[in-house]
Design an enzyme around this catalytic site. Structure first.
Site, PDB file in Angstrom:
ATOM      1  N   THR A  96      22.719  27.664  11.463  1.00 58.67           N
ATOM      2  CA  THR A  96      23.718  27.705  10.616  1.00 58.67           C
ATOM      3  C   THR A  96      23.252  27.848   9.054  1.00 58.67           C
ATOM      4  O   THR A  96      23.811  28.405   8.342  1.00 58.67           O
ATOM      5  CB  THR A  96      24.952  27.186  10.718  1.00 58.67           C
ATOM      6  OG1 THR A  96      24.748  25.727  10.752  1.00 58.67           O
ATOM      7  CG2 THR A  96      25.831  27.460  11.972  1.00 58.67           C
TER       8      THR A  96
ATOM      9  N   SER B  27      -4.356  10.054   7.053  1.00 55.26           N
ATOM     10  CA  SER B  27      -3.266  10.368   8.134  1.00 55.26           C
ATOM     11  C   SER B  27      -3.400   9.127   9.331  1.00 55.26           C
ATOM     12  O   SER B  27      -4.283   9.479   9.847  1.00 55.26           O
ATOM     13  CB  SER B  27      -2.859  11.389   8.375  1.00 55.26           C
ATOM     14  OG  SER B  27      -2.130  11.467   9.678  1.00 55.26           O
TER      15      SER B  27
ATOM     16  N   GLY C 282       6.939  17.045  16.854  1.00 51.78           N
ATOM     17  CA  GLY C 282       7.216  18.307  17.691  1.00 51.78           C
ATOM     18  C   GLY C 282       8.649  18.053  18.717  1.00 51.78           C
ATOM     19  O   GLY C 282       8.735  18.477  19.543  1.00 51.78           O
TER      20      GLY C 282
ATOM     21  N   GLY D 125      11.762  17.710  17.351  1.00 50.73           N
ATOM     22  CA  GLY D 125      12.856  18.243  16.997  1.00 50.73           C
ATOM     23  C   GLY D 125      13.544  17.455  15.866  1.00 50.73           C
ATOM     24  O   GLY D 125      14.903  17.581  15.611  1.00 50.73           O
TER      25      GLY D 125
ATOM     26  N   GLU E 238       6.977  23.492   2.773  1.00 52.57           N
ATOM     27  CA  GLU E 238       7.040  23.748   4.272  1.00 52.57           C
ATOM     28  C   GLU E 238       6.889  25.464   4.485  1.00 52.57           C
ATOM     29  O   GLU E 238       6.173  25.994   5.346  1.00 52.57           O
ATOM     30  CB  GLU E 238       8.233  23.139   4.923  1.00 52.57           C
ATOM     31  CG  GLU E 238       8.023  21.606   4.925  1.00 52.57           C
ATOM     32  CD  GLU E 238       8.913  21.060   6.006  1.00 52.57           C
ATOM     33  OE1 GLU E 238       9.238  21.773   7.203  1.00 52.57           O
ATOM     34  OE2 GLU E 238       9.674  20.140   5.826  1.00 52.57           O
TER      35      GLU E 238
ATOM     36  N   ASP F 178      16.838  20.332   6.872  1.00 51.33           N
ATOM     37  CA  ASP F 178      15.999  18.780   7.176  1.00 51.33           C
ATOM     38  C   ASP F 178      15.704  18.195   6.105  1.00 51.33           C
ATOM     39  O   ASP F 178      15.760  17.144   5.850  1.00 51.33           O
ATOM     40  CB  ASP F 178      14.831  19.716   7.957  1.00 51.33           C
ATOM     41  CG  ASP F 178      15.008  20.283   9.131  1.00 51.33           C
ATOM     42  OD1 ASP F 178      16.207  20.421   9.626  1.00 51.33           O
ATOM     43  OD2 ASP F 178      14.332  20.988   9.609  1.00 51.33           O
TER      44      ASP F 178
END
Ligand code: GLA
Length: 388
Positions: A40, A72, A126, A128, A164, A176
């Site tokens: 949405t 990382s 990955g 979500g 992103e 997000d």
């Protein structure tokens, strides 16, 4: 579940090992679970995420030049880039989520110093749960503080999103990064993605004898692929066909009649998902705030899942099986959360029933030869902040 303190120690150690010095500071930004309102956010609609206590910690030191050196722990590598070399189209892999923030800040005319960074995360990638937003937002928060830009939360989120969208090439909406920045313990965020108004809604399920169970299907999902972009295009076309600026502008009242006028059956279903899921956000917010029975949120979660499965077609058998098994085992309702095509299912559960529900989900996955799912109870936590 690791906690932030443990992550803080390991990140500091990694920074010292890499750079032979102490960082100027440590920052944290969380991943999120979206309670309801999926796909949405690029239709100007409503979403209702919570920030998780899981995310990314960054130990950061300012450099005197314009180099970015990033270690990382997850990727188990150290990468370097000259900030002036970062541009849309740069092939940077995970470094895009960090370097892209510096690029976006430069585009805003900000003075962007180089940084040494060590990163560690305790969020599955990955799944979500927006591990990428936690990475871009921890970077943006830290850069803003170290460089003295003093950016408010919305601007921090915007830098993360630009990294992103433009540098990593993931065409995400606004949810997000806003969730990662604006999270508040004990609250869900009702976000109006048109005005970017964030309203904190009390979300303390344990006070009601309930919990939010997250079950990771371990079916990998990928956002930098055609499906997400295709849904965005379909929604734009549907809005055009309906003669509205965005699907947000289609009233729920008389929806069947409105959609009945659309010539494309596919676009009709896509639109129906977005319009009804955005309305479900409002219904859930009402239940959470009017002092009524919060258990009634459950069926709305399941309705959202059916809508994603049948109308928006973003679920996969692995998550459908988990969703069904959780409801059959007594969850009050369940739905896939996040962009789709894998990832996690959330369930509204009676406190104390979580283990039983996860066991049922595992049995169902085993029957179908799917990967063994992992479960944890999600609580709403604070958004991006400096740890020290
Ligand atoms: C991904 C995107 C978000 C949102 C969700 C679906 O997480 O990053 O912007 O579109 O999918 O609700």
């Amino acid at each position: 579940m690791n906690d932030v303190a443990a992550l803080q120690d390991s990140t500091t150690r990694a920074f010292r090992a890499q750079f032979d010095a102490d960082p100027d500071g440590l920052w944290f930004a969380p991943g999120r679970v979206n309670v309801i309102g999926e796909h949405t956010d690029y239709n100007d609609g409503f979403v209702l995420p919570i920030a998780l206590p899981l995310g990314t910690v960054a130990a950061v030191r300012r450099r005197d030049d314009r180099r970015l050196v990033v270690h990382s722990s997850e990727a188990d590598e150290t990468r370097e880039v000259e900030l002036g070399d970062v541009a849309p189209g740069s092939k940077l892999d995970w470094l895009a989520y960090v370097a892209g923030v510096g690029w976006a800040a430069g585009e805003q005319g900000l003075d962007v110093p180089g940084l040494d960074i060590a990163l560690a995360a305790d969020l599955p990638q990955g799944a979500g749960l927006s591990s990428s937003a936690s990475l871009s937002c921890v970077t943006a928060r830290a850069w803003s503080d170290i460089a003295g830009w003093d950016l408010p939360g919305d601007d921090v989120a915007a830098l993360g999103r630009a990294a992103e969208n433009e540098i990593a090439g993931a065409p995400t909406g606004v949810m997000d990064q806003l969730a990662s920045v604006h999270g508040r313990a004990g609250h869900a965020m009702r976000i109006d993605t048109r005005s970017i108004d964030v309203t904190q809604i009390p979300f303390d399920l344990s006070a009601h004898g309930l919990s939010l169970l997250v079950v990771d299907s371990r079916a990998p999902h990928a956002l930098v692929d055609g499906e997400y972009a295709e849904r965005r295009t379909s929604c734009r076309e549907a809005a055009l066909m309906l003669g509205v600026p965005a699907l947000r502008d289609v009233p729920l009242e008389g929806l069947d009649g409105t959609l009945g006028r659309m010539r494309s059956e596919l676009l009709r279903r896509r639109a129906r998902h977005v319009i009804t899921d955005s309305a479900r956000v409002e219904q859930v917010c009402t239940l959470l705030t009017d002092g009524g029975d919060i258990r009634r949120v459950g069926p709305l979660l399941s309705a959202s899942h059916a809508s994603m499965r049948d109308d928006f077609e973003i679920t996969v058998p692995q998550v459908d099986v988990l969703q069904e098994s959780l409801v059959a085992a007594g969850a009050l309702g369940a739905r896939m959360t996040g962009g789709g095509f894998g990832g996690c299912v959330i369930a509204l559960a009676e406190a104390g029933s979580e283990e039983e529900l996860v066991a049922a989900a595992r049995r169902a996955a085993a029957e179908h030869d799917f990967a063994e799912p992992a479960g944890f109870v999600a609580v709403a936590a604070d958004g991006a902040h400096r740890l020290r």
